[in-house]
Design a protein around this motif. Structure first.
Motif, PDB file in Angstrom:
ATOM      1  N   ARG A  41       3.930  51.892 -47.212  1.00  0.00           N
ATOM      2  CA  ARG A  41       3.782  51.700 -45.767  1.00  0.00           C
ATOM      3  C   ARG A  41       2.470  50.984 -45.431  1.00  0.00           C
ATOM      4  NH1 ARG A  41       4.593  57.347 -42.897  1.00  0.00           N
ATOM      5  NH2 ARG A  41       4.483  56.020 -41.030  1.00  0.00           N
ATOM      6  N   GLU A 100       0.079  56.487 -36.466  1.00  0.00           N
ATOM      7  CA  GLU A 100      -0.743  55.284 -36.347  1.00  0.00           C
ATOM      8  C   GLU A 100      -0.262  54.201 -37.293  1.00  0.00           C
ATOM      9  OE1 GLU A 100      -5.013  54.325 -38.143  1.00  0.00           O
ATOM     10  OE2 GLU A 100      -5.138  55.747 -36.488  1.00  0.00           O
ATOM     11  N   LYS A 101      -0.269  52.969 -36.837  1.00  0.00           N
ATOM     12  CA  LYS A 101       0.067  51.834 -37.689  1.00  0.00           C
ATOM     13  C   LYS A 101      -1.134  51.524 -38.573  1.00  0.00           C
ATOM     14  CE  LYS A 101       1.729  47.059 -37.596  1.00  0.00           C
ATOM     15  NZ  LYS A 101       2.116  45.914 -36.719  1.00  0.00           N
TER      16      LYS A 101
END
Length: 280
Positions: A41, A100-101
């Protein structure tokens, strides 16, 4: 279902205390699997940490050249300071938990307290992380110097390569150099590992003192001796693989171990009673 053990009170810290959980012996494998998910990710942001550490390792190799005695100590020293080098990897996993990205901003904030386009004054929690990092760096430096002293002064011939180290130190028919090297290394690495296994993630995540975080880390070891021994062995093995692959493996393994250490912290502690460190 994990069991929880109450943490001893530390009068210098918050009156609230984390609860130490017991986990299955094979739980470290689960941490690595979840770490892989985090790594995929985060992508290049995570791998950037591995690249940085691999470059540092390349500089060490260049400095060492034919002085393998230096590399023998530096490998063990890396295990001591590794937890602090992965601080921003923990922060990335922490951010993923809250939706959160992942991005470079989280890394810059972790190391430089870069917020809103400029450097911000460090708070007490960040100074605690710095002080603990300095302690680990001193421990790592001490071991490198001890290792260098033993292999330089007591080895029968100059140690210039892994083969010479194995022949003249590991397989030596006379003397006790290898046994002393292992004993001193174990006497330093084991307590440092016990003091750091969840300490930096805890300092990053919650408002606790260094003393409380270290004491909690030792409680985790005592409550989970077999899983923690397995976890320590995995860290050593994967770190060795990273070095043995001409440092290329570190690009992947450094962030993988960092993300896994965050999941270890989450599984081993219940920290909801402690005040949370504010995220950006």
């Amino acid at each position: 279902m994990s069991n929880a053990l109450p943490h001893a009170q530390n009068p210098a810290a918050s009156s609230a205390s984390p609860l130490v959980r017991t986990v299955a012996a094979g739980q470290p494998l689960s941490w690595l699997l979840r770490a892989w998910h985090d790594l995929t990710r985060c992508g290049w942001i995570s791998l950037l940490h591995g690249v940085a550490i691999a470059l540092v390792g390349a500089v060490m190799l260049w400095v060492a050249h034919e002085r393998f005695w230096f590399m023998a100590g530096a490998f063990s020293g890396f295990l001591l300071v590794g937890p602090v080098l992965a601080t921003s990897v923990y922060a990335l996993s922490r951010g993923l938990e809250s939706g959160e990205k992942p991005g470079l901003a989280r890394v810059l904030e972790t190391w430089l307290n870069w917020k809103h386009g400029r450097l911000q004054p460090w708070d007490a929690a960040q100074w605690r992380l710095v002080r603990f990092g300095v302690l680990l760096a001193l421990a790592g430096t001490a071991w490198v110097l001890i290792s260098v002293g033993l292999t330089t002064w007591l080895a029968p011939v100059p140690i210039t390569s892994p083969l010479v180290f194995i022949e003249q130190v590991v397989l030596a028919k006379e003397g006790w150099l290898f046994e002393a090297w292992l004993a001193l290394g174990g006497a330093l690495v084991a307590p440092v590992f016990a003091s750091t296994v969840i300490t930096i993630p805890l300092l990053l995540d919650r408002q606790v003192s260094i003393g409380q975080a270290i004491a909690t880390s030792w409680q985790v070891i005592f409550a989970n001796p077999v899983p923690m021994a397995f976890w320590g062995a995995l860290i050593m093995l994967l770190t060795f693989v990273g070095f043995a692959t001409a440092l290329v493996g570190l690009v992947l393994l450094v962030p993988l171990l960092g993300h896994a250490s965050w999941h270890a912290y989450r599984d081993l502690l219940e920290v909801s009673a402690l005040p949370e460190r504010e995220q950006r």
